[in-house]
Design a protein around this motif. Sequence first.
Motif, short mmCIF file in Angstrom:
data_model
loop_
_atom_site.label_atom_id
_atom_site.label_comp_id
_atom_site.label_asym_id
_atom_site.label_seq_id
_atom_site.Cartn_x
_atom_site.Cartn_y
_atom_site.Cartn_z
N GLN A 99 23.58 -24.04 -11.69
CA GLN A 99 22.54 -23.36 -10.91
C GLN A 99 23.15 -22.34 -9.98
O GLN A 99 24.04 -22.64 -9.20
N GLY A 100 22.68 -21.10 -10.07
CA GLY A 100 23.21 -20.03 -9.25
C GLY A 100 22.30 -19.65 -8.12
O GLY A 100 21.86 -20.48 -7.33
N CYS A 101 21.97 -18.39 -8.05
CA CYS A 101 21.30 -17.84 -6.88
C CYS A 101 20.13 -16.96 -7.31
O CYS A 101 19.90 -16.75 -8.51
N ASP A 102 19.40 -16.47 -6.32
CA ASP A 102 18.34 -15.51 -6.53
C ASP A 102 17.30 -16.03 -7.52
O ASP A 102 16.77 -17.12 -7.34
N LYS A 103 17.03 -15.33 -8.61
CA LYS A 103 15.93 -15.72 -9.49
C LYS A 103 16.36 -16.66 -10.61
O LYS A 103 15.52 -17.20 -11.32
N GLN A 104 17.68 -16.85 -10.80
CA GLN A 104 18.14 -17.67 -11.91
C GLN A 104 17.68 -19.13 -11.85
O GLN A 104 17.20 -19.67 -12.85
N PRO A 105 17.79 -19.82 -10.70
CA PRO A 105 17.45 -21.25 -10.71
C PRO A 105 16.04 -21.54 -11.19
O PRO A 105 15.83 -22.37 -12.09
N LEU A 106 15.06 -20.87 -10.60
CA LEU A 106 13.68 -21.18 -10.99
C LEU A 106 13.30 -20.54 -12.31
O LEU A 106 12.37 -20.99 -12.98
#
Length: 743
Positions: free
Chosen positions: A149-156
């Motif tokens: 899991q990274g940051c910004d829009k990637q996780p969701l």
Amino acid sequence: MSKRFPPIHNQINPYRDNVQGKANEPICVAGLLDRAKQILGSSYGGPTPDWTLEEIYNRLEANAPRIAIIGGSADHPAHIMDFQTSSRAAIRIWQNGGVPFYFSTPVMCDGTAQSNQGMSYSLQSRNAVAQMVVNQMEAHSYHGAFVIQGCDKQPLGVVSALAHLDRIRRYRGEAPVFATFAPAHVLQGGTIPAELFAELEQVAKTAEEKGAPDIADDLRDAMAYILQCSSNTAFQGVLERAVDRGIISKTTHKEYEQRLAVATCDGKGGVCAFNGTGNSSRHLVAGLGLVHPAVELLTAPPAQERVNQVVDSLGTMINNPVFGTANVIAANIRNAIRIHSASGGSTNLMMHLVAAMLYGGYRFSLGELDRIHHEHPVPDLFDYSLTQGRDIFALAMQCCSGQSRGMETLFYELLQNGVPMDVDAPTVTGTTWRERLADQERLSAAHVKENPIILSTPRRPFSGVDVLTGNFFESAVVKISGMTTSQLDEFDKKVAFVLYFENEDDANRSLLDSHLLEKVKEAGTFPRETLLAVLRHNAPRHYEDWLALDADLLFERMVDSGELKISVVISGQGPIAFGMPEMFTPMQHINANRRLKRLAMLISDGRYSGVTYGAAIGHMTPEASEGGGILYLQTGDLLYLNLRERQIHFIDENALQSGKLAFSFEPVKAKRAELADRRLSAIRTRQRQVAASNRLTGHTDAANGVVPLSVWEEAVLDYKTDVTYAGPIRQASLDYGGDSSKK
């Protein structure tokens, strides 16, 4: 000891029935495992490699769990160490009898994209990530995922994809899709080098000597922060004003920028230590039950032992519909909303959480999220500060040292403060929250003796993001947790003048102008009669004393006292108009100006960065390009800011001059029809700056997650009833629109 995975209980196995996959994929699996062993080197602790092409073939034939390790792109700081974590995960999946695969998704860095055209693609990238993950998982028939899991829009984006895929697979009568998330470690914030700190302090002293105390104060404010990419924007704004006022040269300004930038990020990367969208997503995905506590909050990439705990837990989830990704998020939705609220989460997640539920097949909206948020008071239990050493890296250190258990601690403290939490909801440990919290060791926030971030005693009885309504719009959001109580008092129940901008570029130019307020005064932008009417409402104690002042002096007195309130309105930034970019930069320019931040709040149909603080209202619907009320506002209009009652209204200027508050907007639309047409034409022209292939047409609005219409139309389940909390391990065979709890 590794935990042997069971085969997938599924009549469908394309690898058994079609030889092409068994011809193509074994070399990919072997290559991944060979590279993993090479990367791990002497730290590899497994048995002699046994990943022959024949053994890989046999596992594919037997429907052994095919688990995709999903990483991100190495041009984002959160993912530069993915190669290490993916290697550890691949080895453990193989040891447990599974078949590991690896693919990555592009990951936009919102910090990099701020104030350039990339911001118009940021929100769209969430849906693009969801599409790419579904594409890859379906094309190669993967059963589950280990997600870095990274940051910004990637996780969701990935949560949405896996929930969507779970729903589709269950509709087709296939096994549920299982997934576990391993967030990237927290990036340690930088420190301003001592020599540079001294030089900046000298700039502040020079500013004072040259009669610019506001520059000195704002520069020292910026210097007090832990050095982050976001704080560099604050420095940029103050230093540009210093150049404009002749305090430093442009060459010196650029030199300072360089020296600050290269001291900002730790070399091993990670998710930035501020409590922005990246760390808000970390907390929220944990609240959704999708993060194993062994990897939740780390200061460095996870060791093999931690990765093993995460991978081993998959063994209890495989084939069990209780642990299907869509079911897990629906069972935990209330927990996630309350954790997001108590931890002061990002406004971005107000859309992303709605989107994830819709992708999972559940009817959901911003209104339902707000209902859950307010059905029981959620106190502020997060004492986060970038100026007092309480960033998320400090929280990670507290977790790694054994003083705190991260979101388990926050979950526990919410329960202790009387907040109802769904303790029987499933999580990726293969157990419920009730089972996880049964172990009381290090659970209470009281175990952290120095500089605690998670609290036992609330800072105040309210928190989170509020949904606003008004007479010229349907919905908007404001991050109450990003406003101090005193700031909330400063703006609540006040009348504010509108300062209108058709786009962010125009707003940034004006907000960086050191003489903005003087120009507004000299232009007579706010008439004396209206200034007096606003004064009578906002500060009646001064009304009689200032009644005889001329317009200029009255303006100056209201500015100096903070009684003049300005709503900086930036329209034309919505999903359809311009991709819904973040208004972080203009808000940061306000916050970096001590004089202006007492007066101004920002209202937009765009979004805000998770690190934005202060009086920032966004996600306004309908957006300007859809004929929303924000399209019709203009400089000099008056708004009533009723924040504690979650309302903003357009008010009648003539009535206010008579001492009355009258809320009326509909007549304005008819009077300004030509103005609206001109603005819509400008929006359409500006829209062409965004690639047609990536525009968010055919999507819902911000109140409904900004998802493809087809996703929204097929979201028909009720998360309150169509969810399973317990059940035996069995093959999932669900009809679309139903759930195993009803079988």
